[in-house]
Design a protein around this motif. Structure first.
Motif, PDB file in Angstrom:
ATOM      1  N   GLU A   1      24.985-147.374   5.098  1.00 31.62           N
ATOM      2  CA  GLU A   1      23.743-146.665   5.301  1.00 31.62           C
ATOM      3  C   GLU A   1      23.711-145.444   4.392  1.00 31.62           C
ATOM      4  O   GLU A   1      24.711-144.766   4.200  1.00 31.62           O
ATOM      5  N   GLY A   2      22.565-145.171   3.798  1.00 34.19           N
ATOM      6  CA  GLY A   2      22.418-144.015   2.920  1.00 34.19           C
ATOM      7  C   GLY A   2      21.995-144.418   1.531  1.00 34.19           C
ATOM      8  O   GLY A   2      21.603-145.544   1.278  1.00 34.19           O
ATOM      9  N   ILE A   3      22.126-143.509   0.603  1.00 33.83           N
ATOM     10  CA  ILE A   3      21.701-143.721  -0.780  1.00 33.83           C
ATOM     11  C   ILE A   3      22.814-144.439  -1.543  1.00 33.83           C
ATOM     12  O   ILE A   3      23.974-144.020  -1.487  1.00 33.83           O
ATOM     13  N   HIS A   4      22.469-145.465  -2.283  1.00 35.90           N
ATOM     14  CA  HIS A   4      23.459-146.136  -3.144  1.00 35.90           C
ATOM     15  C   HIS A   4      23.597-145.398  -4.467  1.00 35.90           C
ATOM     16  O   HIS A   4      24.681-145.005  -4.857  1.00 35.90           O
ATOM     17  N   HIS A   5      22.453-145.214  -5.179  1.00 33.93           N
ATOM     18  CA  HIS A   5      22.524-144.435  -6.404  1.00 33.93           C
ATOM     19  C   HIS A   5      21.176-143.855  -6.768  1.00 33.93           C
ATOM     20  O   HIS A   5      20.152-144.295  -6.291  1.00 33.93           O
ATOM     21  N   ILE A   6      21.239-142.831  -7.601  1.00 29.58           N
ATOM     22  CA  ILE A   6      20.047-142.149  -8.100  1.00 29.58           C
ATOM     23  C   ILE A   6      20.060-142.285  -9.616  1.00 29.58           C
ATOM     24  O   ILE A   6      21.098-142.110 -10.253  1.00 29.58           O
ATOM     25  N   CYS A   7      18.901-142.583 -10.192  1.00 24.27           N
ATOM     26  CA  CYS A   7      18.778-142.724 -11.634  1.00 24.27           C
ATOM     27  C   CYS A   7      18.044-141.507 -12.196  1.00 24.27           C
ATOM     28  O   CYS A   7      16.988-141.126 -11.690  1.00 24.27           O
ATOM     29  N   ILE A   8      18.626-140.915 -13.232  1.00 26.27           N
ATOM     30  CA  ILE A   8      18.033-139.740 -13.865  1.00 26.27           C
ATOM     31  C   ILE A   8      17.794-140.058 -15.337  1.00 26.27           C
ATOM     32  O   ILE A   8      18.722-140.460 -16.047  1.00 26.27           O
ATOM     33  N   ARG A   9      16.564-139.874 -15.789  1.00 29.54           N
ATOM     34  CA  ARG A   9      16.215-140.105 -17.191  1.00 29.54           C
ATOM     35  C   ARG A   9      16.584-138.875 -17.998  1.00 29.54           C
ATOM     36  O   ARG A   9      16.265-137.747 -17.614  1.00 29.54           O
ATOM     37  N   VAL A  10      17.286-139.085 -19.098  1.00 35.39           N
ATOM     38  CA  VAL A  10      17.698-137.987 -19.973  1.00 35.39           C
ATOM     39  C   VAL A  10      17.219-138.258 -21.393  1.00 35.39           C
ATOM     40  O   VAL A  10      17.052-139.409 -21.794  1.00 35.39           O
ATOM     41  N   ALA A  11      17.001-137.208 -22.147  1.00 39.48           N
ATOM     42  CA  ALA A  11      16.538-137.355 -23.532  1.00 39.48           C
ATOM     43  C   ALA A  11      17.670-137.804 -24.445  1.00 39.48           C
ATOM     44  O   ALA A  11      17.460-138.581 -25.373  1.00 39.48           O
ATOM     45  N   ASN A  12      18.901-137.316 -24.191  1.00 42.55           N
ATOM     46  CA  ASN A  12      20.045-137.669 -25.021  1.00 42.55           C
ATOM     47  C   ASN A  12      21.241-137.908 -24.105  1.00 42.55           C
ATOM     48  O   ASN A  12      21.847-136.961 -23.600  1.00 42.55           O
ATOM     49  N   ILE A  13      21.576-139.155 -23.900  1.00 38.51           N
ATOM     50  CA  ILE A  13      22.626-139.508 -22.943  1.00 38.51           C
ATOM     51  C   ILE A  13      24.003-139.011 -23.385  1.00 38.51           C
ATOM     52  O   ILE A  13      24.817-138.613 -22.561  1.00 38.51           O
ATOM     53  N   ASP A  14      24.258-139.008 -24.679  1.00 44.23           N
ATOM     54  CA  ASP A  14      25.550-138.533 -25.176  1.00 44.23           C
ATOM     55  C   ASP A  14      25.745-137.049 -24.862  1.00 44.23           C
ATOM     56  O   ASP A  14      26.812-136.633 -24.395  1.00 44.23           O
ATOM     57  N   GLU A  15      24.726-136.249 -25.104  1.00 37.79           N
ATOM     58  CA  GLU A  15      24.797-134.813 -24.795  1.00 37.79           C
ATOM     59  C   GLU A  15      24.901-134.586 -23.296  1.00 37.79           C
ATOM     60  O   GLU A  15      25.654-133.719 -22.847  1.00 37.79           O
ATOM     61  N   ALA A  16      24.153-135.347 -22.511  1.00 36.11           N
ATOM     62  CA  ALA A  16      24.189-135.198 -21.053  1.00 36.11           C
ATOM     63  C   ALA A  16      25.579-135.517 -20.512  1.00 36.11           C
ATOM     64  O   ALA A  16      26.103-134.791 -19.663  1.00 36.11           O
ATOM     65  N   LEU A  17      26.193-136.589 -20.999  1.00 33.51           N
ATOM     66  CA  LEU A  17      27.546-136.947 -20.555  1.00 33.51           C
ATOM     67  C   LEU A  17      28.559-135.887 -20.950  1.00 33.51           C
ATOM     68  O   LEU A  17      29.428-135.522 -20.156  1.00 33.51           O
ATOM     69  N   GLU A  18      28.454-135.401 -22.172  1.00 37.64           N
ATOM     70  CA  GLU A  18      29.380-134.361 -22.631  1.00 37.64           C
ATOM     71  C   GLU A  18      29.275-133.122 -21.748  1.00 37.64           C
ATOM     72  O   GLU A  18      30.284-132.549 -21.332  1.00 37.64           O
ATOM     73  N   ASP A  19      28.049-132.717 -21.442  1.00 36.13           N
ATOM     74  CA  ASP A  19      27.832-131.547 -20.591  1.00 36.13           C
ATOM     75  C   ASP A  19      28.399-131.778 -19.193  1.00 36.13           C
ATOM     76  O   ASP A  19      29.075-130.908 -18.642  1.00 36.13           O
ATOM     77  N   MET A  20      28.161-132.947 -18.636  1.00 35.48           N
ATOM     78  CA  MET A  20      28.651-133.233 -17.282  1.00 35.48           C
ATOM     79  C   MET A  20      30.176-133.282 -17.243  1.00 35.48           C
ATOM     80  O   MET A  20      30.792-132.799 -16.295  1.00 35.48           O
ATOM     81  N   GLN A  21      30.791-133.843 -18.285  1.00 37.53           N
ATOM     82  CA  GLN A  21      32.252-133.877 -18.337  1.00 37.53           C
ATOM     83  C   GLN A  21      32.839-132.474 -18.452  1.00 37.53           C
ATOM     84  O   GLN A  21      33.856-132.179 -17.840  1.00 37.53           O
ATOM     85  N   LYS A  22      32.188-131.607 -19.215  1.00 35.05           N
ATOM     86  CA  LYS A  22      32.642-130.218 -19.326  1.00 35.05           C
ATOM     87  C   LYS A  22      32.602-129.530 -17.972  1.00 35.05           C
ATOM     88  O   LYS A  22      33.383-128.614 -17.708  1.00 35.05           O
ATOM     89  N   ARG A  23      31.686-129.963 -17.119  1.00 38.95           N
ATOM     90  CA  ARG A  23      31.543-129.377 -15.780  1.00 38.95           C
ATOM     91  C   ARG A  23      32.437-130.061 -14.744  1.00 38.95           C
ATOM     92  O   ARG A  23      32.360-129.763 -13.559  1.00 38.95           O
ATOM     93  N   GLY A  24      33.242-131.029 -15.208  1.00 40.80           N
ATOM     94  CA  GLY A  24      34.208-131.661 -14.313  1.00 40.80           C
ATOM     95  C   GLY A  24      33.797-133.000 -13.730  1.00 40.80           C
ATOM     96  O   GLY A  24      34.538-133.557 -12.924  1.00 40.80           O
ATOM     97  N   ALA A  25      32.658-133.519 -14.107  1.00 41.56           N
ATOM     98  CA  ALA A  25      32.226-134.811 -13.584  1.00 41.56           C
ATOM     99  C   ALA A  25      33.044-135.931 -14.208  1.00 41.56           C
ATOM    100  O   ALA A  25      33.406-135.879 -15.380  1.00 41.56           O
ATOM    101  N   ARG A  26      33.343-136.919 -13.415  1.00 42.19           N
ATOM    102  CA  ARG A  26      34.103-138.082 -13.867  1.00 42.19           C
ATOM    103  C   ARG A  26      33.133-139.208 -14.205  1.00 42.19           C
ATOM    104  O   ARG A  26      32.256-139.537 -13.406  1.00 42.19           O
TER     105      ARG A  26
END
Length: 65
Positions: A1-26
């Motif tokens: 029960e609950g949310i499975h996943h959320i989709c977020i549209r980004v302009a540049n996926i490479d930059e978004a991933l780099e930023d999230m990894q810098k913030r500790g996201a796996r």
């Protein structure tokens, strides 16, 4: 029960991933992959987001602008 996943549209996926990894996201899986409807997608592991899988999606028309 609950949310499975959320989709977020980004302009540049490479930059978004780099930023999230810098913030500790796996990153889940193998990083950026081809997605449906001519998109590029990547997933942030649920352990980094309190149990919710986050999908990042970049549409080709956004990447070229």
């Amino acid at each position: 029960e609950g949310i499975h996943h959320i989709c977020i549209r980004v302009a540049n996926i490479d930059e978004a991933l780099e930023d999230m990894q810098k913030r500790g996201a796996r990153i889940a899986g193998n990083g950026v992959q081809p997605g449906a409807h001519d998109t590029r997608v990547a997933f942030i592991h649920p352990k980094a987001t309190h149990g919710v899988l986050i999908e990042l999606v970049e549409a080709k028309e956004e990447a070229s602008s």
